[in-house]
Design a protein around this motif. Structure first.
Motif, PDB file in Angstrom:
ATOM      1  N   LEU A  31      11.865  55.699 -77.286  1.00 43.13           N
ATOM      2  CA  LEU A  31      11.258  54.965 -76.183  1.00 43.13           C
ATOM      3  C   LEU A  31      10.635  55.930 -75.176  1.00 43.13           C
ATOM      4  N   ASP A  32       9.703  55.440 -74.401  1.00 42.38           N
ATOM      5  CA  ASP A  32       9.166  56.186 -73.268  1.00 42.38           C
ATOM      6  C   ASP A  32       9.428  55.333 -72.040  1.00 42.38           C
ATOM      7  N   ARG A  33      10.551  55.606 -71.377  1.00 42.96           N
ATOM      8  CA  ARG A  33      10.989  54.789 -70.247  1.00 42.96           C
ATOM      9  C   ARG A  33      11.540  55.674 -69.134  1.00 42.96           C
ATOM     10  N   SER A  34      11.400  55.207 -67.900  1.00 42.87           N
ATOM     11  CA  SER A  34      12.077  55.881 -66.798  1.00 42.87           C
ATOM     12  C   SER A  34      13.576  55.619 -66.949  1.00 42.87           C
ATOM     13  N   LEU A  35      14.367  56.583 -66.504  1.00 37.58           N
ATOM     14  CA  LEU A  35      15.810  56.531 -66.726  1.00 37.58           C
ATOM     15  C   LEU A  35      16.526  57.068 -65.493  1.00 37.58           C
ATOM     16  N   SER A  36      17.622  56.420 -65.124  1.00 38.66           N
ATOM     17  CA  SER A  36      18.488  56.969 -64.083  1.00 38.66           C
ATOM     18  C   SER A  36      19.930  56.861 -64.540  1.00 38.66           C
ATOM     19  N   CYS A  37      20.709  57.854 -64.151  1.00 39.41           N
ATOM     20  CA  CYS A  37      22.139  57.857 -64.436  1.00 39.41           C
ATOM     21  C   CYS A  37      22.856  58.162 -63.128  1.00 39.41           C
ATOM     22  N   HIS A  38      23.497  57.138 -62.571  1.00 39.46           N
ATOM     23  CA  HIS A  38      24.224  57.295 -61.307  1.00 39.46           C
ATOM     24  C   HIS A  38      25.678  57.625 -61.634  1.00 39.46           C
ATOM     25  N   VAL A  39      26.119  58.785 -61.189  1.00 38.46           N
ATOM     26  CA  VAL A  39      27.511  59.207 -61.365  1.00 38.46           C
ATOM     27  C   VAL A  39      28.249  58.747 -60.109  1.00 38.46           C
ATOM     28  N   THR A  40      28.992  57.667 -60.284  1.00 34.91           N
ATOM     29  CA  THR A  40      29.519  56.928 -59.139  1.00 34.91           C
ATOM     30  C   THR A  40      30.526  57.713 -58.307  1.00 34.91           C
ATOM     31  N   ASP A  41      31.423  58.465 -58.939  1.00 37.48           N
ATOM     32  CA  ASP A  41      32.437  59.165 -58.155  1.00 37.48           C
ATOM     33  C   ASP A  41      31.874  60.367 -57.408  1.00 37.48           C
ATOM     34  N   LEU A  42      30.773  60.935 -57.873  1.00 40.79           N
ATOM     35  CA  LEU A  42      30.112  62.038 -57.184  1.00 40.79           C
ATOM     36  C   LEU A  42      28.997  61.543 -56.274  1.00 40.79           C
ATOM     37  N   ASP A  43      28.623  60.275 -56.423  1.00 42.97           N
ATOM     38  CA  ASP A  43      27.499  59.657 -55.717  1.00 42.97           C
ATOM     39  C   ASP A  43      26.233  60.505 -55.869  1.00 42.97           C
ATOM     40  N   VAL A  44      25.952  60.840 -57.140  1.00 42.39           N
ATOM     41  CA  VAL A  44      24.787  61.628 -57.514  1.00 42.39           C
ATOM     42  C   VAL A  44      24.029  60.847 -58.579  1.00 42.39           C
ATOM     43  N   THR A  45      22.702  60.891 -58.499  1.00 42.88           N
ATOM     44  CA  THR A  45      21.869  60.234 -59.506  1.00 42.88           C
ATOM     45  C   THR A  45      20.968  61.266 -60.164  1.00 42.88           C
ATOM     46  N   PHE A  46      20.973  61.250 -61.487  1.00 37.25           N
ATOM     47  CA  PHE A  46      20.037  62.042 -62.272  1.00 37.25           C
ATOM     48  C   PHE A  46      18.902  61.097 -62.650  1.00 37.25           C
ATOM     49  N   ALA A  47      17.697  61.459 -62.284  1.00 34.07           N
ATOM     50  CA  ALA A  47      16.540  60.599 -62.530  1.00 34.07           C
ATOM     51  C   ALA A  47      15.543  61.342 -63.406  1.00 34.07           C
ATOM     52  N   GLY A  48      14.942  60.613 -64.332  1.00 33.79           N
ATOM     53  CA  GLY A  48      13.954  61.234 -65.210  1.00 33.79           C
ATOM     54  C   GLY A  48      13.379  60.230 -66.186  1.00 33.79           C
ATOM     55  N   ARG A  49      13.160  60.685 -67.425  1.00 25.67           N
ATOM     56  CA  ARG A  49      12.563  59.842 -68.462  1.00 25.67           C
ATOM     57  C   ARG A  49      13.287  60.047 -69.775  1.00 25.67           C
ATOM     58  N   LEU A  50      13.317  58.985 -70.549  1.00 24.99           N
ATOM     59  CA  LEU A  50      13.668  59.051 -71.955  1.00 24.99           C
ATOM     60  C   LEU A  50      12.329  59.038 -72.667  1.00 24.99           C
ATOM     61  N   ARG A  51      11.991  60.153 -73.308  1.00 22.08           N
ATOM     62  CA  ARG A  51      10.674  60.266 -73.928  1.00 22.08           C
ATOM     63  C   ARG A  51      10.792  61.143 -75.172  1.00 22.08           C
ATOM     64  N   GLY A  52      10.206  60.650 -76.258  1.00 19.54           N
ATOM     65  CA  GLY A  52      10.175  61.443 -77.480  1.00 19.54           C
ATOM     66  C   GLY A  52      11.549  61.796 -78.011  1.00 19.54           C
ATOM     67  N   GLY A  53      12.517  60.930 -77.768  1.00 23.72           N
ATOM     68  CA  GLY A  53      13.864  61.174 -78.259  1.00 23.72           C
ATOM     69  C   GLY A  53      14.680  62.139 -77.414  1.00 23.72           C
ATOM     70  N   ARG A  54      14.196  62.473 -76.240  1.00 23.69           N
ATOM     71  CA  ARG A  54      14.913  63.382 -75.351  1.00 23.69           C
ATOM     72  C   ARG A  54      15.042  62.775 -73.953  1.00 23.69           C
ATOM     73  N   ILE A  55      16.075  63.192 -73.254  1.00 22.18           N
ATOM     74  CA  ILE A  55      16.249  62.815 -71.855  1.00 22.18           C
ATOM     75  C   ILE A  55      15.723  63.973 -71.017  1.00 22.18           C
ATOM     76  N   GLU A  56      14.710  63.705 -70.212  1.00 22.88           N
ATOM     77  CA  GLU A  56      14.128  64.714 -69.329  1.00 22.88           C
ATOM     78  C   GLU A  56      14.589  64.419 -67.906  1.00 22.88           C
ATOM     79  N   VAL A  57      15.559  65.167 -67.411  1.00 20.92           N
ATOM     80  CA  VAL A  57      16.031  64.996 -66.034  1.00 20.92           C
ATOM     81  C   VAL A  57      15.068  65.732 -65.120  1.00 20.92           C
ATOM     82  N   ARG A  58      14.456  64.991 -64.221  1.00 18.28           N
ATOM     83  CA  ARG A  58      13.472  65.576 -63.296  1.00 18.28           C
ATOM     84  C   ARG A  58      14.045  65.840 -61.910  1.00 18.28           C
ATOM     85  N   ASP A  59      14.984  64.985 -61.489  1.00 21.49           N
ATOM     86  CA  ASP A  59      15.548  65.111 -60.142  1.00 21.49           C
ATOM     87  C   ASP A  59      17.044  64.851 -60.166  1.00 21.49           C
TER      88      ASP A  59
END
Length: 115
Positions: A31-59
């Protein structure tokens, strides 16, 4: 409690696992989709894309996601690390509410092969 660095490393390993997958896994991760992963206990979000079979964390952002990604994950850091290490099954964690996955219906159907 898992650290931000351990969580980022887990996402990198997950990305490598997806990229190395074959068949249904490779197709679902293509898929080519925007992706976020919120780590709730750290209150941190990794934001990026799922593209070409890889997760690209941008921020890496403090707090919950600032924008609504097309695929949204939320879980504790320990659960993220345990899932990537194969110690926690995603479907079981999702069913028990330890992991939240939000996406459009079509994306959920494609992603279910990864579960």
């Amino acid at each position: 409690m898992a650290t931000t660095e351990e969580c980022r490393n887990a996402l990198d390993k997950l990305s490598d696992n997806l990229a190395g997958g074959s068949g249904d896994v490779r197709e679902a991760a293509a898929l080519d989709r925007s992706l976020s992963c919120h780590v709730t206990d750290l209150d941190v979000t990794f934001a990026g894309r799922l593209r070409g079979g890889r997760i690209e964390v941008r921020d890496t952002l403090q707090g919950p996601p600032r924008e609504k990604a097309e695929i949204r994950l939320a879980m504790s850091g320990d659960d993220l690390v345990a899932m990537v290490a194969g110690e926690l099954h995603f479907a079981k964690a999702w069913g028990s509410g330890r992991v939240r996955l939000e996406a459009g219906l079509r994306d959920l159907f494609r992603l279910r092969t990864l579960l």
